[in-house]
Write a protein that holds these residues in place. Structure first.
Motif, short mmCIF file in Angstrom:
data_model
loop_
_atom_site.label_atom_id
_atom_site.label_comp_id
_atom_site.label_asym_id
_atom_site.label_seq_id
_atom_site.Cartn_x
_atom_site.Cartn_y
_atom_site.Cartn_z
N VAL A 1 -4.40 4.66 -2.08
CA VAL A 1 -4.58 3.19 -2.07
C VAL A 1 -5.99 2.73 -1.73
CG1 VAL A 1 -2.17 2.62 -1.64
CG2 VAL A 1 -3.70 2.96 0.31
N ASN A 2 -6.78 3.56 -1.09
CA ASN A 2 -8.14 3.10 -0.73
C ASN A 2 -9.21 3.57 -1.71
OD1 ASN A 2 -7.22 1.70 1.50
ND2 ASN A 2 -7.37 3.50 2.84
N GLU B 1 1.82 11.26 -2.43
CA GLU B 1 2.39 9.92 -2.48
C GLU B 1 1.29 8.94 -2.87
OE1 GLU B 1 4.24 8.83 1.22
OE2 GLU B 1 4.87 10.89 1.59
N TYR B 2 1.72 7.80 -3.38
CA TYR B 2 0.78 6.75 -3.77
C TYR B 2 -0.06 6.26 -2.57
CZ TYR B 2 -0.99 2.36 -5.61
OH TYR B 2 -1.81 1.32 -5.98
N ARG B 3 0.55 6.31 -1.39
CA ARG B 3 -0.17 5.90 -0.17
C ARG B 3 -1.54 6.54 -0.05
NH1 ARG B 3 2.56 7.50 5.15
NH2 ARG B 3 3.32 9.24 3.91
N LYS C 1 0.80 -1.24 0.00
CA LYS C 1 0.00 0.00 0.00
C LYS C 1 0.82 1.28 0.00
CE LYS C 1 -4.30 -1.90 1.51
NZ LYS C 1 -5.53 -1.69 2.21
N GLY C 2 1.90 1.29 -0.75
CA GLY C 2 2.68 2.53 -0.89
C GLY C 2 3.53 2.88 0.32
#
Lengths: 227, 309
Positions: B275-276, B270-272, A36-37
């Motif tokens: 993610v959801n 950021e990609y974080r 998840k990054g």
């Protein structure tokens, strides 16, 4: 195969576990799920283990790697394989800025594109990018090989030392003191070996080689007025 | 360091979940900016009225019978919806400047966060999760929105220093980076009549875009000229009534990730942060190029408008 759920068990546990594997470990194959990054996944490894990350990561994945093979089934954030010493890091997707920065050894393969500052200050690492790279790549690169199967952005190899740069596509612009150089048989050999190891479907003859003109190595009195 | 998130919906069936999705993205960016947070949401149009979002350090006193008193000053009906330290006033269209002048007189301690037909901005000092909770951001619905988590470098940690900044009707901007020519530009823009409330560098960036658009530029054109006229580091995400844009300076050291599906365009530092989101596994995910303007509009044809500078 050991499986580690990063979301359930946390980052410190992952890195502590992977870092504690000795060179004689029987647990040679690891899978990290739910990345998840997250930042700093699989950093500081020093054993001949294989780690597969099932998804995209954030900053500094596989930093300071020694011996291990880290494969990312996704894209990576800034600073992948920063300061790698040995081993391999393979990214299926894209890499953000400064991939492979300051790396001393090992092989970094990026199957997608890498963005700006790829291989900045590289010191012996080999980097193979199947796609394109961004601006200011290989800035002050000292040793090692950067292979780009696509195109390079602005200011490639600015203030370059002795790293070799091989680009198949176009170079938007060369940085200060970086010039195109003759491709000799020994370079084709190095390139062929790197392309084979990186699984890149490209012929060495299609590439051009770039290197340092070595004009910045010594002070030139004509430039005194600039200081 | 700061964190930016943004979400532009193509599929309006997601509109009721906009606040919820943005809140999740915002909280994920807490460690990029724990000192303050803010969010701009483009919600329902206010039926020909101008929404004016106000903040007060003392909402109990300042917001008491505010709509009534302001209405008397303007000679019109004004309505009011309080939300913690913020309140949203609906004033008649074309009366914003009159309302600003009246507010300075009757409530000198309130600050104007935003104005526009659709835009509401909520921002405060504190952890993103606390800021989101106090305004119940997750319950907001809308067509697009942007959020920011701040780690201050250029000006004080205050409500007014938090992002997003609103400097023109329905316009807002968030920024990761630092501008180095903001003082001279602020003086120039003030001379041109643009209202700039703080000493913050980002507000100058926002005011610059407002000034360009006041003089006939589209959002895309304004963003393109920012690459010439702004000096420093920036990743900007901007919103207008029907549009959403992204631009990074030519050096592009401030991170940015974008994702696009049939349902939305999303931005994260950021990609974080992404993610959801629904369907992120199959989204097109990419890093926006340096010195390249990206924008999307609800007014355009349904296909994405992505424009290289």
């Amino acid at each position: 195969m050991q499986t580690y759920d990063l979301e359930a068990n946390g980052l410190r546990g992952l890195n502590a576990t992977l870092q504690s594997q000795s060179t004689e470990t029987n647990q040679t194959s690891w899978e990290v799920v739910n990345p998840k990054g997250s930042h700093a996944i699989a950093v500081g490894l020093d054993a001949p283990i294989e780690v597969t990350v099932k998804g995209s990561t954030g900053y500094y994945c596989a930093g300071m790697n020694q011996q291990a093979t880290v494969k990312v089934e996704g894209s990576v954030g800034p600073g992948v394989a920063e300061n790698m010493m040995s081993g391999q890091v393979i990214v299926d997707g894209d890499a953000s800025q400064y991939a492979g920065a300051t790396g001393h050894g090992g092989l970094l393969v990026i199957k997608g594109n890498a963005s700006s500052r790829c291989g900045i200050s590289m010191k012996g690492i080999d980097i193979v990018v199947h796609g394109n790279i961004g601006h200011m790549s290989a800035f002050m690169a000292q040793a090692g090989n950067l292979v780009v199967c696509g195109d390079a952005g602005d200011a490639l190899g600015d203030s370059l030392y002795e790293a070799r740069l091989f680009v198949r596509g176009s170079v938007k612009s060369l940085g200060a003191d970086c010039v195109e150089k003759e491709m000799r048989p020994e370079h084709l050999e190095i390139l062929k070996d790197l392309l084979d190891r990186a699984g890149a479907d490209a012929s060495p003859e299609e590439f051009k080689r770039y290197g340092s003109a070595r004009q910045l190595y010594n002070f030139d009195v004509d430039n005194a007025a600039a200081y | 360091m700061c964190g930016i998130v943004g979400l532009f919906l193509k599929d309006q069936s997601l509109a009721p979940q906009l606040g919820n999705m943005l809140t999740d993205m915002l909280i994920t960016m807490t460690d990029r900016g724990p000192d303050s947070a803010g969010i701009a949401v483009y919600g329902e149009e206010s039926g020909g009225k101008t929404k004016v979002t106000l903040q007060s350090p003392n909402p109990k006193d300042d917001f008491a019978s505010l709509a009534e008193e302001l209405g008397q000053h303007l000679g019109a009906v004004v309505s009011q919806t309080d939300n913690d330290t913020h309140t949203v006033l609906d004033v008649p269209a074309g009366q914003f400047e009159a309302a600003r002048a009246a507010l300075a007189e009757i409530r000198p301690s309130v600050r104007i966060m935003s104005r526009g037909e659709m835009l509401e901005i909520y921002k405060e000092v504190g952890l993103p999760k606390d800021v989101a909770a106090r305004f119940d951001i997750s319950s907001l619905s809308g067509t697009h929105g942007i959020g920011h988590t701040r780690m201050a470098t250029e000006s004080a940690v205050t409500t007014m220093g938090a992002h997003p900044f609103n400097t023109g009707p329905d316009q807002c901007l968030v920024h990761n980076g630092s501008l180095s020519n903001h003082n001279s530009l602020r003086r120039k823009l003030r001379r041109e009549g643009v209202v700039i409330q703080t000493e913050n560098d980002t507000e100058v960036g926002a005011a610059y875009l407002t000034w360009k658009m006041m003089n006939g530029a589209s959002l895309g054109e304004a963003l393109e000229s920012s690459l010439e006229d702004l000096d420093g580091f920036f990743t900007f995400v901007v919103g207008t009534k029907d549009g959403f844009g992204v631009v990074r300076d030519p050096i592009a050291c401030k991170p940015a990730v974008m994702a696009e599906t049939d349902q939305y365009v999303a931005f994260g530092s950021e990609y974080r942060a992404l993610v959801n989101l629904p369907g992120i596994e199959d989204a097109r995910v990419w890093e926006p190029e340096p010195a390249t303007v990206y924008f999307w509009s609800h007014n355009d044809s349904p296909t994405t408008t992505e424009k290289a500078a």
